[in-house]
Design a protein around this motif. Structure first.
Motif, short mmCIF file in Angstrom:
data_model
loop_
_atom_site.label_atom_id
_atom_site.label_comp_id
_atom_site.label_asym_id
_atom_site.label_seq_id
_atom_site.Cartn_x
_atom_site.Cartn_y
_atom_site.Cartn_z
N GLU A 124 -6.86 11.26 -22.06
CA GLU A 124 -6.62 9.81 -22.14
C GLU A 124 -6.41 9.38 -23.59
OE1 GLU A 124 -10.04 8.46 -19.92
OE2 GLU A 124 -8.94 8.56 -18.02
N ALA A 125 -7.15 9.98 -24.52
CA ALA A 125 -6.95 9.68 -25.94
C ALA A 125 -5.57 10.15 -26.42
CB ALA A 125 -8.05 10.33 -26.78
N MET A 126 -5.00 11.11 -25.72
CA MET A 126 -3.66 11.62 -26.04
C MET A 126 -2.57 10.80 -25.35
SD MET A 126 -4.18 14.21 -28.08
CE MET A 126 -5.54 13.29 -28.72
N GLY A 127 -2.96 9.74 -24.63
CA GLY A 127 -1.98 8.87 -24.00
C GLY A 127 -1.77 9.10 -22.52
N ALA A 128 -2.52 10.00 -21.91
CA ALA A 128 -2.40 10.24 -20.47
C ALA A 128 -3.16 9.17 -19.70
CB ALA A 128 -2.93 11.63 -20.11
N VAL A 129 -2.72 8.92 -18.49
CA VAL A 129 -3.33 7.91 -17.62
C VAL A 129 -3.75 8.59 -16.32
CG1 VAL A 129 -2.91 5.78 -16.34
CG2 VAL A 129 -1.90 6.10 -18.62
N GLU A 130 -4.98 8.33 -15.89
CA GLU A 130 -5.44 8.91 -14.62
C GLU A 130 -4.73 8.21 -13.48
OE1 GLU A 130 -9.48 9.76 -12.06
OE2 GLU A 130 -9.66 9.54 -14.23
N VAL A 131 -4.18 9.02 -12.56
CA VAL A 131 -3.42 8.49 -11.43
C VAL A 131 -4.00 8.91 -10.08
CG1 VAL A 131 -1.27 8.27 -12.73
CG2 VAL A 131 -1.78 10.41 -11.50
N GLY A 132 -5.08 9.66 -10.10
CA GLY A 132 -5.68 10.09 -8.85
C GLY A 132 -6.59 11.28 -9.04
N ARG A 133 -6.79 12.01 -7.95
CA ARG A 133 -7.67 13.18 -7.95
C ARG A 133 -6.90 14.35 -7.34
NH1 ARG A 133 -11.58 12.05 -11.22
NH2 ARG A 133 -13.50 12.49 -10.15
N ALA A 134 -7.28 15.55 -7.75
CA ALA A 134 -6.66 16.77 -7.23
C ALA A 134 -7.77 17.74 -6.84
CB ALA A 134 -5.77 17.40 -8.29
N PRO A 135 -7.59 18.47 -5.75
CA PRO A 135 -8.62 19.45 -5.37
C PRO A 135 -8.68 20.59 -6.38
CG PRO A 135 -6.71 19.61 -3.92
CD PRO A 135 -6.47 18.44 -4.82
N SER A 136 -9.88 21.03 -6.68
CA SER A 136 -10.09 22.16 -7.57
C SER A 136 -9.50 23.42 -6.95
CB SER A 136 -11.59 22.35 -7.80
OG SER A 136 -11.85 23.60 -8.42
N GLY A 137 -8.91 24.25 -7.79
CA GLY A 137 -8.40 25.53 -7.32
C GLY A 137 -9.48 26.58 -7.21
N SER A 138 -10.69 26.28 -7.68
CA SER A 138 -11.77 27.26 -7.71
C SER A 138 -12.98 26.88 -6.86
CB SER A 138 -12.27 27.45 -9.14
OG SER A 138 -11.26 27.92 -9.98
N ILE A 139 -13.28 25.59 -6.77
CA ILE A 139 -14.51 25.13 -6.13
C ILE A 139 -14.16 24.25 -4.92
CG2 ILE A 139 -16.71 23.94 -6.48
CD1 ILE A 139 -16.36 26.28 -8.43
N PRO A 140 -14.34 24.76 -3.71
CA PRO A 140 -14.05 23.93 -2.53
C PRO A 140 -14.87 22.64 -2.53
CG PRO A 140 -14.40 26.23 -1.90
CD PRO A 140 -14.80 26.11 -3.35
N GLY A 141 -14.21 21.53 -2.20
CA GLY A 141 -14.88 20.23 -2.14
C GLY A 141 -14.99 19.52 -3.48
N ARG A 142 -14.60 20.17 -4.56
CA ARG A 142 -14.63 19.55 -5.90
C ARG A 142 -13.25 18.97 -6.18
NH1 ARG A 142 -14.24 21.70 -11.72
NH2 ARG A 142 -15.65 20.32 -12.86
N PHE A 143 -13.23 17.81 -6.81
CA PHE A 143 -11.96 17.17 -7.16
C PHE A 143 -11.91 16.91 -8.65
CE2 PHE A 143 -12.36 16.58 -2.69
CZ PHE A 143 -11.06 16.71 -2.23
N LEU A 144 -10.72 17.03 -9.20
CA LEU A 144 -10.50 16.88 -10.63
C LEU A 144 -9.63 15.65 -10.91
CD1 LEU A 144 -9.48 20.59 -11.30
CD2 LEU A 144 -11.75 19.57 -11.52
N PRO A 145 -9.83 15.04 -12.07
CA PRO A 145 -8.93 13.94 -12.45
C PRO A 145 -7.49 14.45 -12.57
CG PRO A 145 -10.85 14.03 -13.89
CD PRO A 145 -10.88 15.28 -13.06
N ARG A 146 -6.55 13.71 -11.99
CA ARG A 146 -5.13 13.99 -12.14
C ARG A 146 -4.57 12.94 -13.09
NH1 ARG A 146 -2.21 14.60 -6.83
NH2 ARG A 146 -2.80 16.75 -7.08
N LEU A 147 -3.93 13.37 -14.15
CA LEU A 147 -3.40 12.46 -15.15
C LEU A 147 -1.93 12.72 -15.36
CD1 LEU A 147 -6.37 13.77 -16.45
CD2 LEU A 147 -6.10 11.60 -17.61
N ILE A 148 -1.24 11.70 -15.86
CA ILE A 148 0.17 11.84 -16.24
C ILE A 148 0.33 11.31 -17.64
CG2 ILE A 148 2.53 11.03 -15.81
CD1 ILE A 148 1.95 11.11 -12.87
N ARG A 149 1.08 12.05 -18.46
CA ARG A 149 1.42 11.61 -19.82
C ARG A 149 2.95 11.50 -19.87
NH1 ARG A 149 3.29 10.45 -24.31
NH2 ARG A 149 2.10 10.63 -26.27
#
Length: 151
Positions: A124-149
């Motif tokens: 976010e400090a680099m100018g990216a904006v959070e636009v949603g969540r994405a499922p983790s590729g490693s941990i079932p049931g865990r979600f990661l911030p999805r950002l776009i710059r």
């Protein structure tokens, strides 16, 4: 600190994979979590991988790495990790700047990022904006911030 950016070499895939795991562990994840992440953080090739190299642990070696892959006008930031001893020294910013420049050079107009929750503020400090969540590729049931710059 003197450091240089250079393309990753195929003979250092094991070293770079270990750097990714060491950097991830910096955030205090337990052994079970790190074991679950091992496969996802193991580099198989050097496509789109840049290394930042400099003085570390009594010698010269990789201080960080990033990987950006471009398809059409979308770039995906696949990896961006900095050695724990070098965090806070501006290396992440240098790697991120390289990723943006490389993505632009390949015709991308936006950079997609699925971030570790501890890294989201950096992006976010680099100018990216959070636009949603994405499922983790490693941990079932865990979600990661999805950002776009935008590029």
């Amino acid at each position: 600190m003197t450091s240089v950016l250079r393309p990753a070499r195929s003979d250092e895939l094991e070293t770079l994979s270990a750097l990714c795991l060491r950097s991830k562990a910096y955030w205090g994840y337990d052994a079970a979590f790190m074991t679950a992440c091992r496969e996802e953080l193991t580099l198989r090739d050097t496509k789109g991988v840049i290394v930042i190299e400099g003085d570390i642990e009594g010698g010269t070696g990789p201080l960080g790495l990033a990987q950006v892959l471009v398809t059409d006008d979308i770039a995906d930031l696949e990896l961006l990790y900095v050695h724990p001893d070098a965090i806070g020294q501006g290396l992440g910013r240098r790697l991120f700047d390289w990723c943006m420049a490389e993505a632009r050079a390949q015709g991308a107009t936006k950079l997609h990022i699925e971030a570790d929750p501890h890294a989201a503020a950096f992006y976010e400090a680099m100018g990216a904006v959070e636009v949603g969540r994405a499922p983790s590729g490693s941990i079932p049931g865990r979600f990661l911030p999805r950002l776009i710059r935008p590029l």
